[in-house]
Design a protein around this motif. Sequence first.
Motif, short mmCIF file in Angstrom:
data_model
loop_
_atom_site.label_atom_id
_atom_site.label_comp_id
_atom_site.label_asym_id
_atom_site.label_seq_id
_atom_site.Cartn_x
_atom_site.Cartn_y
_atom_site.Cartn_z
N THR A 111 0.84 -1.20 0.00
CA THR A 111 0.00 0.00 0.00
C THR A 111 0.87 1.25 0.00
N ASN A 112 0.21 2.40 -0.17
CA ASN A 112 0.91 3.68 -0.15
C ASN A 112 1.13 4.13 1.30
N GLN A 113 2.27 3.76 1.84
CA GLN A 113 2.66 4.15 3.18
C GLN A 113 4.16 4.38 3.22
N ALA A 114 4.60 5.19 4.19
CA ALA A 114 6.02 5.45 4.37
C ALA A 114 6.23 6.11 5.71
N THR A 115 7.49 6.29 6.08
CA THR A 115 7.84 6.99 7.30
C THR A 115 8.77 8.14 6.95
N LEU A 116 8.43 9.33 7.41
CA LEU A 116 9.25 10.52 7.19
C LEU A 116 10.04 10.82 8.46
N THR A 117 11.34 10.93 8.31
CA THR A 117 12.21 11.28 9.44
C THR A 117 12.72 12.69 9.25
N LEU A 118 12.39 13.58 10.18
CA LEU A 118 12.80 14.98 10.09
C LEU A 118 14.25 15.15 10.56
N ALA A 119 14.77 16.36 10.33
CA ALA A 119 16.16 16.63 10.68
C ALA A 119 16.43 16.46 12.17
N ASN A 120 15.44 16.70 13.00
CA ASN A 120 15.61 16.58 14.45
C ASN A 120 15.40 15.16 14.96
N GLY A 121 15.20 14.21 14.05
CA GLY A 121 15.03 12.82 14.43
C GLY A 121 13.60 12.39 14.63
N LYS A 122 12.66 13.33 14.62
CA LYS A 122 11.24 12.98 14.79
C LYS A 122 10.77 12.19 13.58
N THR A 123 9.98 11.16 13.83
CA THR A 123 9.44 10.35 12.74
C THR A 123 7.94 10.55 12.63
N ILE A 124 7.46 10.56 11.39
CA ILE A 124 6.03 10.72 11.12
C ILE A 124 5.59 9.58 10.21
N ALA A 125 4.65 8.79 10.67
CA ALA A 125 4.08 7.72 9.85
C ALA A 125 3.08 8.33 8.89
N LEU A 126 3.31 8.15 7.60
CA LEU A 126 2.44 8.74 6.59
C LEU A 126 1.34 7.75 6.24
N THR A 165 10.41 3.57 3.00
CA THR A 165 9.32 2.59 2.88
C THR A 165 9.82 1.25 3.36
N LYS A 166 8.92 0.49 3.95
CA LYS A 166 9.23 -0.87 4.36
C LYS A 166 8.78 -1.83 3.26
N ALA A 167 8.95 -3.13 3.49
CA ALA A 167 8.38 -4.11 2.58
C ALA A 167 6.87 -3.91 2.53
N ALA A 168 6.27 -4.10 1.36
CA ALA A 168 4.83 -3.94 1.14
C ALA A 168 4.39 -2.48 1.26
N GLN A 169 5.31 -1.55 1.01
CA GLN A 169 4.96 -0.13 0.99
C GLN A 169 5.58 0.55 -0.23
N GLN A 170 4.94 1.61 -0.69
CA GLN A 170 5.49 2.48 -1.72
C GLN A 170 4.98 3.89 -1.43
N PHE A 171 5.66 4.90 -1.98
CA PHE A 171 5.20 6.26 -1.68
C PHE A 171 5.83 7.26 -2.64
N PRO A 172 5.02 8.28 -3.07
CA PRO A 172 5.55 9.34 -3.92
C PRO A 172 5.95 10.57 -3.09
N LEU A 173 6.87 11.33 -3.62
CA LEU A 173 7.38 12.52 -2.94
C LEU A 173 7.62 13.61 -3.97
N THR A 174 7.21 14.84 -3.64
CA THR A 174 7.52 15.99 -4.49
C THR A 174 8.55 16.85 -3.77
N LEU A 175 9.72 17.02 -4.35
CA LEU A 175 10.79 17.78 -3.75
C LEU A 175 10.53 19.28 -3.85
N SER A 186 10.72 -1.15 0.38
CA SER A 186 12.03 -1.31 1.03
C SER A 186 13.07 -0.34 0.46
N SER A 187 12.73 0.94 0.45
CA SER A 187 13.60 1.96 -0.12
C SER A 187 13.73 3.15 0.82
#
Length: 365
Positions: A111-126, A165-175, A186-187
């Motif tokens: 599914t479309n899921q991922a984890t965003l890690t900010l510069a301060n180490g905080k993680t956000i589950a998308l 992304t973990k296994a069984a995840q994918q996600f798009p990003l706009t820079l 797994s990327s």
Amino acid sequence: MMTEQDARNLLGKYHQGTATPEEVALLEAWYASVDPKGLPELLTETRERSAASLRETLVAYSNPVKTLRLLPRIAAAAAILLVLSGTLYLVLRPVLTVQVAQVPIDIKPGTNQATLTLANGKTIALTDQQGVIAQQAGVQIKKSGNTITYESQAATTVAYNTLTTKAAQQFPLTLPDGTKIWLNASSSVRFPTVFNGAERKIELLYGEIYVEVVHNAEMPFRVASKGQLVEDIGTQFNINAYADEPLVRTTLVEGAIKVNGQAVKPGQQSTLANGQLSVSPADTEAAVAWHVGEFIFRDEDFKTVMRKIARWYDVEVVYDANAPVDHIPGGWVSRSKNISAVLKMMAATGKVHFKVEGRRITVSK
């Protein structure tokens, strides 16, 4: 000769559920005879709902335990097709046994899921959240639909984020510059929250990405990954740099790139192995099929195929002593299907058998 319109008419009857077993067999014989490189254009309108689902339905005609009962009809249909084409040479296997073990609970696709890690180490589950999800160093991070974007608000400091992304995840990003990136399962990608230097550089830490670059000659776009540096010259390209793959593959779809200083043209793929880079013609459609939601296998190494399946469905693959290690014939199925659809397509070749136990798949000949 069987024309494209003849095939479309049969496809129409197939979708309406009115095709006879003979007509289904005829359609299968035609499908097998078509050059795979021409097939996507030939079935543009019906690609996702016809070609992939056709394979699954044809497999469904066989019993997982008993041999296929339609052989005389297939032979008759093949004979008709030979008369129609005059030149088609079709070899039919005497027996086709589909040996996929029954799966009590089918395994769903990623599914479309991922984890965003900010510069301060905080993680956000998308997952399901929408709107502004974070603010840092003068940059507002927003999630809209299934993608995240970075909007600068007079940013003065460059911070680095990581999308994983973990296994069984994918996600798009706009820079921040509008460049779009799709992460496969797994990327992981590390990137700045704002581009304000002489170059726009990101890092593929591991895995696979598809990139559509917003070209800016005054600020080159570069991707560093596993021993190589890719420089954009107005481009759409794919980089496969998984740790468990023997090669780093960079496939150019459109535009131009340089990989470690070596030019790559559209339709070509660079491969990096043991520090040695080479460039050769590529099957670009198969290389980037994941980006448009498909599995396309064309005479591909069997274990490479199984690694793709393992990442997308988050399963463990083990091989017995007699498991095939060579290439498998071509196949094509949507990544939105449960794992049973993919395994049935591969088992229909008669060269491989799968036993599914939980999230463990045992492969034998």
